[in-house]
Design a protein around this motif. Structure first.
Motif, PDB file in Angstrom:
ATOM      1  N   TYR A 413      17.710  -8.739  31.345  1.00 32.88           N
ATOM      2  CA  TYR A 413      16.546  -7.884  31.175  1.00 32.88           C
ATOM      3  C   TYR A 413      16.794  -6.724  30.215  1.00 32.88           C
ATOM      4  O   TYR A 413      15.883  -6.274  29.531  1.00 32.88           O
ATOM      5  N   TRP A 455      19.859 -16.670  34.499  1.00 28.77           N
ATOM      6  CA  TRP A 455      18.831 -15.617  34.439  1.00 28.77           C
ATOM      7  C   TRP A 455      19.287 -14.419  35.275  1.00 28.77           C
ATOM      8  O   TRP A 455      19.449 -14.539  36.485  1.00 28.77           O
ATOM      9  N   HIS A 457      18.174 -11.008  36.714  1.00 36.07           N
ATOM     10  CA  HIS A 457      16.914 -10.308  36.972  1.00 36.07           C
ATOM     11  C   HIS A 457      17.176  -8.898  37.499  1.00 36.07           C
ATOM     12  O   HIS A 457      18.149  -8.644  38.191  1.00 36.07           O
ATOM     13  N   SER A 458      16.268  -7.994  37.181  1.00 37.32           N
ATOM     14  CA  SER A 458      16.333  -6.630  37.712  1.00 37.32           C
ATOM     15  C   SER A 458      14.946  -6.201  38.142  1.00 37.32           C
ATOM     16  O   SER A 458      13.971  -6.445  37.431  1.00 37.32           O
ATOM     17  N   ASP A 459      14.870  -5.579  39.289  1.00 37.92           N
ATOM     18  CA  ASP A 459      13.578  -5.067  39.766  1.00 37.92           C
ATOM     19  C   ASP A 459      13.252  -3.701  39.178  1.00 37.92           C
ATOM     20  O   ASP A 459      12.209  -3.130  39.484  1.00 37.92           O
ATOM     21  N   PRO A 466      10.776 -13.196  40.208  1.00 36.05           N
ATOM     22  CA  PRO A 466      11.449 -14.427  39.758  1.00 36.05           C
ATOM     23  C   PRO A 466      11.323 -15.575  40.740  1.00 36.05           C
ATOM     24  O   PRO A 466      11.275 -16.746  40.337  1.00 36.05           O
ATOM     25  N   THR A 493      20.215  -6.674  42.230  1.00 36.27           N
ATOM     26  CA  THR A 493      20.003  -7.532  41.066  1.00 36.27           C
ATOM     27  C   THR A 493      20.303  -8.987  41.429  1.00 36.27           C
ATOM     28  O   THR A 493      21.345  -9.302  42.010  1.00 36.27           O
TER      29      THR A 493
END
Length: 521
Positions: A413, A455, A457-459, A466, A493
């Motif tokens: 990200y 992948w 992902h980060s909020d 996701p 994460t």
């Protein structure tokens, strides 16, 4: 004749002793940083400059190339290690103390002044912090200090040729950090209203401008050819961070950043501005005032002014020794004790690199750039978790086996994740991560032609779910890991292994990355 030779020898020994004192304090600065070099993981931004060092160019989305070059040199010498990334900031800090000492010596200061000025920098919580991170900030402080020293030589020695060296330093300062412009503008205004304005008429002033422009031209050309991404970055910075800067906080922070030596630097500023007997040095006080004002007008962050305080350390130490005769030892001792006390008190609200996460943890005690209050200082929370991400992605990549390593992409990200993946994956020849963040856009593939995609992902600051969206984009999605680190800014994460992107997603990705890249063409 013998008496005269004896006086000369004593004078030489005295000068040698002052130089030795400068070297001693610079060495202590370097040793201190080396002792705590592994107290924290690398900072989020350290990974950005590492990534840039793997793609050397005349410019990047958010910064000029200097720190990327330093990082490349560091990793070539020491490998991909924390020591490599932290060594040069520490060394730069030591050089700053050398410049402080030499400037005080040039003014006529002796051992007490050199000690006060050097300790002001050595024991500064702010400079301990900045010299721990491989970022343009610590290099900028060096260039501001070096510029100050050259301006001092210009005045003391009445040699306009030094203007050329000042122009060269201004140029190198600019290709390190664009905020060098604040110093240049402040110097230009201060020079105009000072007794040295005649230097504007010197041919060497023109030579200085030409020298500086030659140095910065390749970076300006790169910015032009890429549609001035720095302006996009500044706009983004303003909307996400600078909008939260309050003038009252900014001005209060000017007192707080180096409160450990507040008596010294305020003395230096007041004497520079108002004491007629030191009128020849007033230009330095004016430079400091104009820098504070210019950054305030631009709604800059408090620490943008940090580089001007060593200027005030120099003059505060020199004036203290020069004008306080009768009680100099007692007052100097008090100032030094106050410095140590100020450093100790600072541990409660920052303490990098001497503190620990456990001791710093306080509920909603620290204001971040987003304007909200959190349990840890922002920089501290940004110095953990990345190693977990980098090593986890590498483990997933290696699990694919030799036959599939060349059949895998990685998506991150933002630059912290992507840089960490690159840093810890160098030895495994991990592929260049895809990211739509900053300069990573330039390096991302134009299409998804591989069957596997890891992948990350980060909020943080996004509403992408996701678990619901990735299965629509890939035929198979497996959650491989969730980062569990309570001190990490992006704790939670998630890292997925995605297999076989759908034709629709391939088309979508190709259009999206083209759209991003077209912004810089």
């Amino acid at each position: 004749m013998e008496k005269r030779n004896l006086k000369i020898d004593r004078k030489k020994n005295k000068i040698t002793g002052e130089l030795q004192l400068i070297i001693l304090f610079a060495s202590l600065k370097l040793i201190l940083h080396l002792l705590v070099i592994s107290n924290f993981e690398l900072h989020r931004d350290d990974y950005l400059y590492y990534a840039q060092s793997e793609h050397l160019a005349w410019g990047y989305f958010s910064a000029p190339p200097t720190v990327a070059i330093i990082c490349k040199l560091a990793t070539l010498i020491f490998g991909n290690t924390v020591f490599a990334i932290r060594f040069f900031p520490a060394l730069i800090g030591a050089f700053c103390i050398v410049i402080i000492g030499l400037a005080i010596k040039e003014l006529g200061g002796k051992k007490i002044a050199i000690s006060l000025g050097s300790l002001s920098y050595l024991l500064s919580p702010s400079f301990l912090h900045t010299n721990y991170l491989l970022q343009p900030v610590c290099v900028e402080h060096f260039y501001w200090l070096l510029s100050t020293y050259l301006i001092l030589l210009l005045i003391k020695r009445n040699n306009p040729k030094i203007l050329i060296w000042i122009g060269i330093v201004f140029g190198f300062g600019f290709i390190n950090k664009y905020s060098m412009v604040f110093f240049v503008v402040a110097f230009a205004i201060s020079l105009l209203i000072s007794q040295y304005r005649k230097l504007y008429l010197s041919k060497y002033f023109l030579f200085a401008i030409v020298a500086g422009l030659i140095i910065i031209f390749p970076n300006l050309l790169w910015q032009y050819l890429h549609n001035w991404p720095v302006l996009m970055h500044m706009s983004e910075l303003h909307d996400t961070q600078l909008v939260n800067v309050k003038l009252s906080d900014y001005l209060f922070d000017q007192l707080l950043m180096n409160a450990h030596t507040i008596f010294l630097w305020i003395t230096g500023l007041l004497v520079l501005l108002f004491y007629k007997k030191e009128n020849q040095y007033r230009i330095f006080g004016l430079i400091c005032i104009f820098i504070v004002a210019l950054i305030a007008l631009g709604k800059g962050k408090s620490y943008y002014t940090l580089g001007l305080y060593p200027i005030l350390f120099i003059f505060g130490a020199y004036f203290t020794e020069k004008y306080i005769k009768k009680y100099l030892i007692y007052i100097s001792s008090f100032l030094v004790l106050f410095m140590f006390l100020g450093l100790y008190i600072s541990f409660s609200f920052d303490g990098i690199p001497l503190m620990t996460f456990e001791k710093a943890l306080k509920e909603k005690a620290y204001r971040w750039e987003d304007g909200d209050y959190h349990d840890l200082p922002q920089d501290m929370s940004d110095m953990t978790g990345w190693k977990d991400i980098g090593k986890t992605v590498n483990d997933i990549f290696l699990e694919l086996g030799t036959e599939n390593k060349n059949n895998c992409n990685i998506f991150c990200y933002h630059y912290g994740q992507a840089g960490a993946v690159m840093f810890y994956g160098k030895k495994n020849n991990i592929p260049q991560p895809i990211s739509f963040n900053g300069s990573f856009v330039f390096w991302s593939v134009d299409s998804l032609s591989k069957d596997y995609l890891i992948w990350v992902h980060s909020d943080l600051h996004n509403d992408f779910n996701p678990d619901s969206i990735l299965p629509k984009r890939f035929k198979k999605v497996t959650l491989k890991a969730t980062i569990d680190n309570r001190y990490f800014r992006e704790n939670g994460t998630k890292i997925y292994l995605c297999e076989y992107p759908t034709p629709e997603y391939k088309i979508y990705y190709a259009k999206l990355i083209k759209q991003y890249k077209n912004k810089y063409r």
